[in-house]
Structures are given as structure tokens and as C-alpha cells.
Design a protein around this motif. Structure first.
Motif: not given
Length: 447
Positions: A106, A98-99, A95, A372, A376, A374, A102-103
Motif C-alpha cells: 500500500h 500479516r501485520k 496475525r 483474515t 495479502i 484474504r 500489509v504495509p
């Protein structure tokens, strides 16, 4: 005591089931679906006893399950990508990573990456031969590799050249080692892979050192720069081994699979002239709705990954009709879901129109997995495919064909077009923009 409840399945020995899975990929699971229904049990090398699932409600329940009940299947790609990769991490460590990651995929950074992908696509496509058939997959591999090395690794100059030479062979060998039950040794294929991994780690270590000394690190968009600046909750930096593992994971997850989907896109649209004509008209008008729908349909009809897996970590797990014991594996049949007529009417047909007015359900259309875990890099991969296909349609005539569909070819992890997504192209005259020619070649039924 909880009673295990599992569906029926073939009773032949594990080795026979494994050989069947390798020699009859895709068709084998479809035949078992026809015999046993939307859930059946298998016993295969590497994974052992597993439930194969193709029921959307049960797939959704699996993907939404808590991590203390189910986790990523083991063994997985972590055996070749390293203990710090997304595939190997579980629970809070997964987790946290992943956090963190993610940015970059995008917003502003994704827009910056789009310019890199278009630059690489235009450069590679300019080298394509004219008026003779050739395989597009090698080109797509170079485009996605170079784009990731620049956008993710921030590589340039000599280090970029070293990684360009090293990584194609390393990734190909690693994907094959991940899918066969070979023991980890210092000899043979594993020995070759470990030597290449050491060379990779040396290059990445130099990139990390250079980034840590870069006065303009805050202005960089590449993922390596973000990882070098990142800190754990206690303020400590990410270890160099962890950074190297994650960069290799992002490369492996987004390089071969994206390139293979692009080769399938060429293979599909050449065999559907009406779709090809509509795509050309759309790109000339500056639109993208049909292109988006086409890429969704390519991924539905030609998923490059056939299965996504989980493993029960609780004492037992109630999954729809089934009760699974600790350690039991669950394999979600991606192609089984995608080929289900009750979910996608006339599923065997290639029809992008089905996605023009409706986006796919993310528990029925799952080329990137789900929940969770998927992929990235799904947004990055989608952007890459759109930019490369747009550039191809804008700059070239892609000749349609009536040749037979290319067969599926398993390349270790990914299912690729057997002849490499062959194409015949001509440079477009951007002033006249004539319509594509009529199809040529032996006529065959296409799906």
C-alpha cells in the motif's frame, strides 16, 4: 453432545468423486449445485469429507469466524511453500506476519512497484509478434515474474537471472504437487521439487546476506529489505528460512494467478468488441473506470481459483444451517457464487457495466478469498493487472474475434484459458489512434 448436521451430497466412493473433480472442473460443482442447492457434502482425495458452500450469508459467517473456531484448510500450499509460509501459519504467528507484510503493498511502496510493473510490461509487450495469432499467457507469466522478483525479492544482476531460470519450473511443479494426493518422498516429482527448492534457498540466502550488509537498506522499497529489518516482539530477527518461505509464498500467490487473469482478460475483451472499443477510448482519455470494472468482471466470470477452504478447529462449529464437527473441511465455491443470478443478474453474461456504479460485495465476489486470510497481495495484483492492461491498450491494437470462447484448463492450482489467451495485435500509431477493426473469425455464442 452436539449433533452433526450436514447437507446431502453424492454417495459414490472418494476416488470416483476425486476423478470427477479433476476431469470435470467447474462444470462438476455447478451440476451438484443444481441437484443439491447452495450447500452440499463431498468426499474427495486430500481433503476427505467437506462441505461445499455457495450461500453468501454462510460464506460471510465463515470468513468472519474466530481463528480458534476455524483455520486455514489443511493440507494446503504450505506443503510445498514451507512451514513459514502464510498458508502454513495459524493463530498469532499468522496475525504477526500479516501485520508485518500489509504495509509494503500500500501507499508509497505500491506506487514504486507500479513503475516496475510498467517497465516490465512495456519491455515484454515490445517483443510481441504483429498480425499473427499467439498465446499471451507466457508473456503475462514473464511480466508478473519479473515484477515480483524486482519488487518483492529486490533481485538484480546474476541472482535475478538465476531466479528467472529456476522459478517458473519450480512454481509450476509445486502447484501441481499441491493439488494431487502424492506422498512426500525423495523420489520422482517431490525429489525434483526439493532439489529446486535447495537451489532457491541458496539464492535467497545470498540476497539476504547482501541486504543485511547494504548501507542503504532503509532506502529500499522491496519486501525482502523490509523482512531483513523486521523484528519479532522480543527483538529477534526473522529467521532466514521464514523469509525464504514468505518470499516464495508472495511469488506463488501473485505470479501465476495474476498472469492467468490477464490472459483471461485478453480472451474476454477480444470477444466483446463494444467493451474493447470503450476501453481504448478511455485509455486515450486518461480514464480508468471501465478498465477497473472490466478487471472485476473478468475475475467474476473467469476466477482462476475455484475454491477457498477452511477447517473446523473447535469441538463443533455452527455455520448457518449446519453443525460441523472438529476437523471437518469447508470449501467455498467461488465460481458458484460468481455465477449466481440472484447475486449477479444474468450472471453468465460478460458485462463490466455491472461494476461501473457499484463495487462488488466482498462476500459475494471473492477471487482473493476473504476474512483474515484474504490474499495479502490483492492490492498489488490489482495494480499489476491495471498497469499491464493499460499499457497493452495504449500501445497496441487488440483485434477482436468471433471465435469460440477458450475452454478452461486446470494448471494444477489455477484455471487458465485452454489456448493461452490468444491474441492478434498491431502497434498503435499514437498520433492517429484509429478505431479497432471489426471482428473476424467464425461466429459463436459467448458468455
Amino acid at each position: 453432545m452436539t449433533t452433526t448436521v450436514l447437507p446431502p451430497g453424492p454417495s459414490v466412493p472418494r476416488a470416483v468423486q476425486g476423478a470427477y473433480a479433476l476431469t470435470v472442473p467447474g462444470r462438476g460443482v455447478r451440476q451438484m449445485r443444481e441437484r443439491y442447492g447452495d450447500a452440499f457434502s463431498v468426499n474427495v482425495p486430500i481433503f476427505g469429507h467437506a462441505l461445499v458452500l455457495a450461500n453468501p450469508a454462510e460464506v460471510k459467517q465463515l470468513f468472519l469466524a474466530r481463528s480458534d473456531a476455524v483455520e486455514n484448510i489443511r493440507p494446503n500450499l504450505g506443503r510445498v511453500l514451507g512451514p513459514g509460509s502464510f498458508f502454513a501459519l495459524v493463530g498469532e504467528a499468522h496475525r504477526e506476519q500479516r501485520k508485518l507484510l500489509v504495509p509494503p503493498f500500500h501507499g508509497r511502496r505500491l506506487a514504486a512497484f507500479e513503475r516496475i510493473v510498467e517497465d516490465e510490461a512495456a519491455r515484454e509487450l515490445a517483443s510481441w509478434p504483429r498480425d499473427r495469432e499467439f498465446a499471451t499467457l507466457p508473456s503475462m507469466m514473464r511480466i508478473t515474474l519479473n515484477a515480483i522478483l524486482r519488487a518483492v525479492f529486490g533481485a538484480r544482476g546474476a541472482e535475478l537471472d538465476r531466479l528467472r531460470r529456476l522459478l517458473p519450473t519450480m512454481v509450476t511443479l509445486g502447484s501441481r504437487l499441491a493439488s494431487v494426493p502424492l506422498p512426500r518422498t525423495t523420489l520422482g516429482p517431490w525429489g525434483w521439487f526439493r532439489r529446486m527448492r535447495r537451489r532457491y534457498d541458496e539464492v535467497v540466502d545470498r540476497l539476504i546476506t547482501a541486504a543485511s550488509r547494504d548501507d542503504r537498506l532503509d532506502d529500499r522499497d522491496d519486501v525482502l529489505a523490509l523482512l531483513v529489518q523486521s523484528r519479532h516482539d522480543d527483538g529477534s530477527p526473522l529467521g532466514r528460512d521464514r523469509i525464504a518461505d514468505q518470499l516464495l509464498t508472495l511469488l506463488s500467490a501473485g505470479h501465476e494467478t495474476t498472469a492467468t487473469t490477464l490472459a483471461w482478460a485478453v480472451e474476454r475483451i477480444r470477444r466483446h468488441p463494444d467493451v474493447l472499443r470503450g476501453l481504448v477510448e478511455e485509455v486515450d482519455a486518461g480514464g480508468r473506470a471501465l478498465r477497473d470494472a472490466t478487471l472485476l468482471e473478468v475475475q467474476r466470470t473467469r476466477p482462476v481459483i475455484d475454491l477457498v477452504g477452511r477447517m473446523v478447529t473447535a469441538e463443533s462449529f455452527e455455520l448457518g444451517r449446519w453443525t460441523l464437527p472438529r476437523g471437518h473441511k469447508v470449501l467455498v465455491g467461488i465460481s458458484l457464487l460468481h455465477g449466481d443470478d440472484s447475486l449477479f443478474p444474468n450472471a453468465a453474461a460478460f458485462d463490466p457495466n455491472r461494476f461501473l456504479d457499484a463495487k462488488p460485495d466482498l462476500y459475494e465476489w471473492i477471487p482473493f478469498g476473504g476474512g483474515t486470510r484474504r490474499c495479502i497481495g490483492a492490492a498489488f495484483a490489482t495494480m499489476e493487472m491495471d498497469v499491464v492492461l493499460r499499457t497493452l491498450l495504449r500501445d497496441f491494437h487488440l483485434d477482436p474475434t468471433d471465435e469460440r470462447d477458450e475452454r478452461w484448463h486446470l494448471r494444477g492450482v489455477a484455471n487458465a484459458p485452454g489456448r493461452g489467451g490468444r491474441a492478434v495485435v498491431r502497434r498503435r500509431d499514437r498520433t492517429t489512434r484509429p478505431a479497432p477493426p471489426t471482428p473476424t473469425g467464425p461466429r459463436a455464442a459467448n458468455t
